[in-house]
Design an enzyme around this catalytic site. Structure first.
Site, PDB file in Angstrom:
ATOM      1  N   SER A 112      -0.820   5.352  -2.340  1.00 28.33           N
ATOM      2  CA  SER A 112      -0.345   6.122  -1.190  1.00 28.33           C
ATOM      3  C   SER A 112       1.101   6.525  -1.433  1.00 28.33           C
ATOM      4  O   SER A 112       1.840   5.811  -2.084  1.00 28.33           O
ATOM      5  CB  SER A 112      -0.416   5.274   0.088  1.00 28.33           C
ATOM      6  OG  SER A 112       0.013   6.006   1.217  1.00 28.33           O
ATOM      7  N   LYS A 164      -7.495   1.213   0.206  1.00 29.55           N
ATOM      8  CA  LYS A 164      -6.875   2.522   0.373  1.00 29.55           C
ATOM      9  C   LYS A 164      -7.721   3.416   1.289  1.00 29.55           C
ATOM     10  O   LYS A 164      -7.200   4.171   2.114  1.00 29.55           O
ATOM     11  CB  LYS A 164      -6.691   3.201  -0.989  1.00 29.55           C
ATOM     12  CG  LYS A 164      -6.183   4.636  -0.939  1.00 29.55           C
ATOM     13  CD  LYS A 164      -4.839   4.767  -0.222  1.00 29.55           C
ATOM     14  CE  LYS A 164      -4.156   6.083  -0.520  1.00 29.55           C
ATOM     15  NZ  LYS A 164      -4.951   7.267  -0.324  1.00 29.55           N
ATOM     16  N   HIS A 167      -7.101   2.354   4.738  1.00 33.30           N
ATOM     17  CA  HIS A 167      -5.773   2.882   5.074  1.00 33.30           C
ATOM     18  C   HIS A 167      -5.910   4.327   5.568  1.00 33.30           C
ATOM     19  O   HIS A 167      -5.357   4.707   6.601  1.00 33.30           O
ATOM     20  CB  HIS A 167      -4.862   2.797   3.845  1.00 33.30           C
ATOM     21  CG  HIS A 167      -3.626   3.645   3.911  1.00 33.30           C
ATOM     22  ND1 HIS A 167      -3.635   5.008   3.657  1.00 33.30           N
ATOM     23  CD2 HIS A 167      -2.335   3.343   4.204  1.00 33.30           C
ATOM     24  CE1 HIS A 167      -2.420   5.489   3.789  1.00 33.30           C
ATOM     25  NE2 HIS A 167      -1.611   4.493   4.120  1.00 33.30           N
ATOM     26  N   ASN A 168      -6.649   5.123   4.853  1.00 29.51           N
ATOM     27  CA  ASN A 168      -6.779   6.523   5.262  1.00 29.51           C
ATOM     28  C   ASN A 168      -7.573   6.671   6.561  1.00 29.51           C
ATOM     29  O   ASN A 168      -7.271   7.530   7.385  1.00 29.51           O
ATOM     30  CB  ASN A 168      -7.459   7.333   4.151  1.00 29.51           C
ATOM     31  CG  ASN A 168      -6.521   7.638   3.014  1.00 29.51           C
ATOM     32  OD1 ASN A 168      -5.674   6.810   2.673  1.00 29.51           O
ATOM     33  ND2 ASN A 168      -6.651   8.815   2.417  1.00 29.51           N
ATOM     34  N   GLU A 171      -5.197   5.993   9.172  1.00 24.63           N
ATOM     35  CA  GLU A 171      -4.314   7.165   9.223  1.00 24.63           C
ATOM     36  C   GLU A 171      -4.936   8.284  10.065  1.00 24.63           C
ATOM     37  O   GLU A 171      -4.244   8.915  10.869  1.00 24.63           O
ATOM     38  CB  GLU A 171      -4.086   7.625   7.772  1.00 24.63           C
ATOM     39  CG  GLU A 171      -3.322   8.892   7.573  1.00 24.63           C
ATOM     40  CD  GLU A 171      -3.440   9.331   6.091  1.00 24.63           C
ATOM     41  OE1 GLU A 171      -3.167   8.517   5.191  1.00 24.63           O
ATOM     42  OE2 GLU A 171      -3.835  10.488   5.855  1.00 24.63           O
TER      43      GLU A 171
END
Lengths: 293, 293, 293, 293
Positions: A112, A164, A167-168, A171
């Site tokens: 990221s 990840k 995480h997105n 987000e």
């Protein structure tokens, strides 16, 4: 240490620069000869001393598969491949098995940082066996931001990309949260200056964050976002997050709502709302609007 | 400057302290005599020089209405009342009109900061006429965090509470975003250490925020949150945000999903899912589970 | 006509009965020898005259794959296999290709009807090439309900299961719609008799349906559904519907909400709401509840 | 029996006709003199024998309030007012109290039936005291559909409109269910003929309903709904349903998603998706699209 780096686009190019600034020897390859250090993967591998480490930073899917296949032919037992692209976590096990059969290690790294990574560092979420991950520490420590955070060995092969991906997904929902609030504030008369409300939130509130800072930047450039169309792409990780949730029977209402809002934003007209309009007309004689020509 | 402050609970008590540290003269009143500076509102008003400023920090609804009614009797033209509680924005216009008829000014202030406000300052979102808001700047500037952010004059009467309400709506969806991601990570086998993933996200990622820092604090206290029940109250602002959205025909899918998740968390058993179970049994002969005794 | 039928469970057993009542010759096979007409697939195939038609009605996934593999060995060019189970549409193309390589036709059939099918007929959604589908018309016409509806050749191989899958997705959201309305009505004091409200809706309203009739049946058996736990399984098609939507960038907010409500219904405690509770405690000092022992 | 009927629009006009066919004496009033039987409410009241029954069928809100106020002046103790419009349930108690203070009874009636009601009858959900409701049975029995269903005395004053409101909330989600399924089927290549899939579902499936029949009618008129814009109004009851759910802490994810989909359908461009696009551009340098001129 020495690192081969394949893919020198927006992300890869800056990562090469950050690693060189930290004193590493990076041999970069890109299909675009103008930015490439070598003319082929064979040349790249030849320039690295064993045991080699080669970081793959190309688009997920066919491009990554093709590079990994080629590296499987070129590398030797004891070498390690790192997939730092946006691969789906479920591809990682396959890649680890393919390379592992030849004695080549595999590590997946979710990265990221976007356009800010060169200066601020890249957050890294890494998956793989301890021996492979440990050997790459000099690289990871140089890529990551300064300070105690920004790097984690999340677990087995696949765990880096899985972390990840989540995480997105988070987000997506955070962005949706600010976006919904912004639309509501813009809609009401009593609030004069939504941009200044957002700006004020940057300190002392529960919702202060880096994304909020970016929202203020965006509003400083275009106070009511009048120059933009309300059109948002999605990049895969949001979809995979929802699919992983379905596989695991985990309810993700906010993240999924955020993904669907993006889907809807890309439709010129909504087929499902045509059906709603048609049904209202059928049972209630409610007026409909004609499709635009 | 001098300020009357009514309501010295978790929030009000710390605000009195922060203002005194900044050199202001605060006369505080609370129904709890042990923490109160005066024994009645009459005494409080008597201790302030005109034009007075009286900050109301009591529970929204009947308690706030009652205090404002009483202040309407005690104060004089030129004085100003600030409602810093969690009042619904739609009450503010009414209060402003009632007090305005007597020449008393009214300002609404949404206050964020929770238990951290005493040290870090309170973010303030203020609504009201410029003349009233300007006069209170010394108070606002002392309550707010240091630095350029944390205070906004958001607009007309009601705008302060409206902005704070939307802040809380955004907060609901941000919390839900992290919570959904955390649950998904905890569910999968490949990710060993979800707490360390969260910790790593605190730098270099798109989703770094103060709420994320708090999540890490919570996980440091109880790594898998095993001591907690998945039960979440809601405090009014989330509901009002959705109601305001409905009034304004603004879709808020993520914020609303977050509110509904809290509603569901408080049900011992879900009535609607009983109906789903009953229907599945009716058409498919699917097994049902008996209610717990 | 002659039909081989593999799998004589709740669905398959009743289908054999309905086809026999219509005059067809059905050779049924089941692992349970007590209900089986033959002792092996080999025997089943031997009892049918070429060109044969064999209907597979076993659980989706491994069981279906295994039977189709075996049939691929036993059948001859010109024969046809029908998969009437709840297979994922994406398996159909694979099965059609495997069998097609041996000259064996493949048709996928989504079947609706549940425990009511024996008497009322089974709605059929069929996918495959016209030549294969046409040959099976006598079977389809006997299985389907009387009257003009209940059968469609929806398209290519896979279209039958895809249409059935979407049928089930719609079913999820319709059930959720009634369930949500029922819970709200049960919650308010002014409405005395929710069961009678539901009963009255069975004529003259926009929401009359067969599912509504079933809801009334269920409420007649247990007026407030007090005997049931609010716990609902999901059977795969709902998940696949959402996955297909994600693949096609189609927003399905209501269907997905219905699926997630089922996921949540099966959790003893909600991990994500533990995180919400933990965060509220961190920033506001809000009380939490302890996990149940 | 005799009935005064105020409001002779699409609904009221047909109700007058249905009641007259059943042998009742209906004195109708409308502001449009061409369709009105009398020239004023005073004349209407004068033509009815005590104890009178007057049915109000005008738009909810100010229009209904105004008519009820006027009737409060014109009617006598023992008379009864029925509000058959789409009033919010929370208005009913107020109206009952206002009229009750003058000895006039009040009954609220939720009416479903749309343009089909004249022939098929109107489903009625009624709230009020038993003595008032009982006296109106001849009217209710003539308006309702034939057969055992279509009428319910749901509870106290307000219960009729509350039940009708929930009916409409369920209607929103059912329509959304079919609409989502239709869009997904239209999107995929393997399904040739979505209209015929919908048609086939009308018998033997779990999702057969009157709304499904209407969907088939609509698709027969315009197979891919190409003539329509995907634009859907909402009429109040959907919003009130969500508000009632919020008041009662009942999660309604599918109904709320359906309401929000309508809100979004009416936006030329989505403000919240502008913010999403702006944020993606800020952190990732992702391309944005310009607003249309």
């Amino acid at each position: 240490m020495q690192l081969g780096l394949i893919g020198l686009g927006k992300m890869g190019g800056n990562m090469r620069e950050r690693l060189r600034r930290a004193g590493h020897t990076v041999v970069g390859y890109d299909r675009n000869a103008e930015i490439s250090d070598v003319s082929s993967l064979t040349e790249l591998v030849g320039k690295l001393e064993a045991p080699r480490a080669v970081w793959v930073m190309v688009p997920a899917g066919a491009a990554t598969q093709s590079v990994i296949d080629e590296l499987g032919e070129l590398l030797q037992p004891g070498d390690t491949v790192i997939d730092g692209g946006n691969s789906r976590w479920s591809d990682d096990e396959k890649h680890a098995a393919e390379l592992g059969a030849k004695g080549i290690g595999f590590v997946d790294a979710g990265v990221s940082g976007g356009v800010w990574g060169l200066e601020n560092g890249y957050a890294l979420m890494v998956g793989g066996e301890k021996e492979h991950v440990d050997r790459l520490q000099p690289i990871f420590q140089s890529l990551k931001p300064e300070g105690p955070y920004g790097y984690v060995h999340a677990g087995k092969v696949g765990a880096g990309h899985f972390a990840k991906m989540v995480h997105n997904g988070i987000e997506y929902a955070m962005m949706q949260a600010y976006a919904e609030g912004w639309e509501l504030l813009e809609k009401v008369d009593s609030v004069d200056n939504v941009r200044e409300v957002f700006r004020s939130w940057q300190e002392g509130t529960v919702i202060r964050s880096w994304l909020l800072d970016l929202a203020v930047n965006a509003l400083d450039e275009d106070q009511h976002l009048e120059k933009l169309r309300g059109y948002a792409e999605d990049s895969g990780e949001g979809r995979w997050t929802v699919e992983a949730a379905i596989d695991n029977a985990v309810p993700l209402p906010a993240i999924t709502a955020s993904l669907f809002a993006r889907f809807a934003s890309r439709q010129e007209d909504s087929p499902q709302m045509k059906m709603i309009a048609a049904l209202r007309n059928q049972f209630g004689g409610h007026a409909v609007e004609s499709a635009k020509k």
